[in-house]
Write an enzyme that holds these catalytic residues in place. Sequence first.
Site, PDB file in Angstrom:
ATOM      1  N   SER A  54       4.824   6.924   2.467  1.00 39.52           N
ATOM      2  CA  SER A  54       5.391   5.623   2.838  1.00 39.52           C
ATOM      3  C   SER A  54       4.776   4.542   1.962  1.00 39.52           C
ATOM      4  O   SER A  54       3.584   4.607   1.632  1.00 39.52           O
ATOM      5  CB  SER A  54       5.057   5.272   4.292  1.00 39.52           C
ATOM      6  N   ASP A 107      -2.715   0.807   7.930  1.00 44.69           N
ATOM      7  CA  ASP A 107      -1.505   1.620   7.689  1.00 44.69           C
ATOM      8  C   ASP A 107      -0.389   1.265   8.679  1.00 44.69           C
ATOM      9  O   ASP A 107       0.453   2.116   8.996  1.00 44.69           O
ATOM     10  CB  ASP A 107      -1.818   3.132   7.773  1.00 44.69           C
ATOM     11  N   HIS A 127       0.862   5.189   1.314  1.00 41.69           N
ATOM     12  CA  HIS A 127       0.141   6.020   2.280  1.00 41.69           C
ATOM     13  C   HIS A 127       0.810   7.398   2.348  1.00 41.69           C
ATOM     14  O   HIS A 127       2.031   7.483   2.520  1.00 41.69           O
ATOM     15  CB  HIS A 127       0.162   5.351   3.667  1.00 41.69           C
ATOM     16  N   ASN A 154       0.848  -1.199   0.000  1.00 37.86           N
ATOM     17  CA  ASN A 154       0.000   0.000   0.000  1.00 37.86           C
ATOM     18  C   ASN A 154       0.878   1.242   0.000  1.00 37.86           C
ATOM     19  O   ASN A 154       1.995   1.227   0.532  1.00 37.86           O
ATOM     20  CB  ASN A 154      -0.858  -0.008   1.279  1.00 37.86           C
TER      21      ASN A 154
HETATM   22  C1  GRF Z   1      -2.509   8.995  -2.691  1.00 44.06           C
HETATM   23  O1  GRF Z   1      -2.149  10.133  -1.953  1.00 44.06           O
HETATM   24  C2  GRF Z   1      -2.159   7.738  -1.940  1.00 44.06           C
HETATM   25  O2  GRF Z   1      -1.006   7.856  -1.183  1.00 44.06           O
HETATM   26  C3  GRF Z   1      -3.351   7.553  -1.048  1.00 44.06           C
HETATM   27  O3  GRF Z   1      -4.448   7.942  -1.836  1.00 44.06           O
HETATM   28  C4  GRF Z   1      -4.019   8.870  -2.822  1.00 44.06           C
HETATM   29  C5  GRF Z   1      -4.411   8.308  -4.150  1.00 44.06           C
HETATM   30  O4  GRF Z   1      -4.155   9.196  -5.196  1.00 44.06           O
HETATM   31  N1  GRF Z   1      -3.421   6.219  -0.517  1.00 44.06           N
HETATM   32  P1  GRF Z   1      -4.282   8.705  -6.692  1.00 44.06           P
HETATM   33  O5  GRF Z   1      -5.663   8.085  -6.844  1.00 44.06           O
HETATM   34  O6  GRF Z   1      -3.202   7.715  -6.946  1.00 44.06           O
HETATM   35  O7  GRF Z   1      -4.144   9.936  -7.523  1.00 44.06           O
END
Ligand code: GRF
Length: 201
Positions: A133, A142, A106, A104
């Site tokens: 991260s 997370d 985050h 994932n």
């Molecule tokens: C990103 O900031 C990611 O870290 C988080 O959700 C957001 C997704 O953005 N988990 P995108 O859909 O990839 O533009």
Amino acid sequence: MKGVILISGSGSNLQSIIDNASIIDLKIEAVISNNKDAFGLQRAQKSNIPTHSIDHKSFSSREEFDQSLSQLIDQYNPDIIILAGFMRILTAEFTQKYTGKIINIHPSLLPKFQGLNTHQRALDAGEKEHGVSVHFVTSELDGGPIIAQSSVEVLIDDTVESLAKRVLIEEHKLFPKVIHWYTQGRLKLSGSNATLDGKVL
Ligand code: GRF
């Protein structure tokens, strides 16, 4: 390696993975969203990647949704499952089934700011540094072993939008790099640690 990517929204991280797929030796088998209107589905279709949406609201429990999601994923028999902005909490049953092959991204320097609204919370806390991260997914939200992070300086006049924009630039570089480590067989989950070339990260 074969990957399935889960998204819920814009899919800019998905796009960065699509753009780097041949360099990082990833065959994106399918993109799945819990939100049929996620713009990321259009991005995938444009690149001729099969897409699916499964509306979590049509299931009576988290368990049932996860079981259905899991059945769909298993049709593709992926080596890696990539959560790229997938905004659903997954059950322990689901995360345990895919232990060591689900990662994932985050938008915070974990363990700081698990959960939502990370950019606002970083600004409110007066952080001087913020970032992103990538971690292995475990049943703790997370909270799985951190693989890699990238940081940005928080500027005095930053807003949520300006900060998010700079963090996203880092996300788009970091995520393909980590996925490449995985497809090269260099990145593993060993017990409660992420390891690269056998060394604990
Ligand atoms: C990103 O900031 C990611 O870290 C988080 O959700 C957001 C997704 O953005 N988990 P995108 O859909 O990839 O533009």
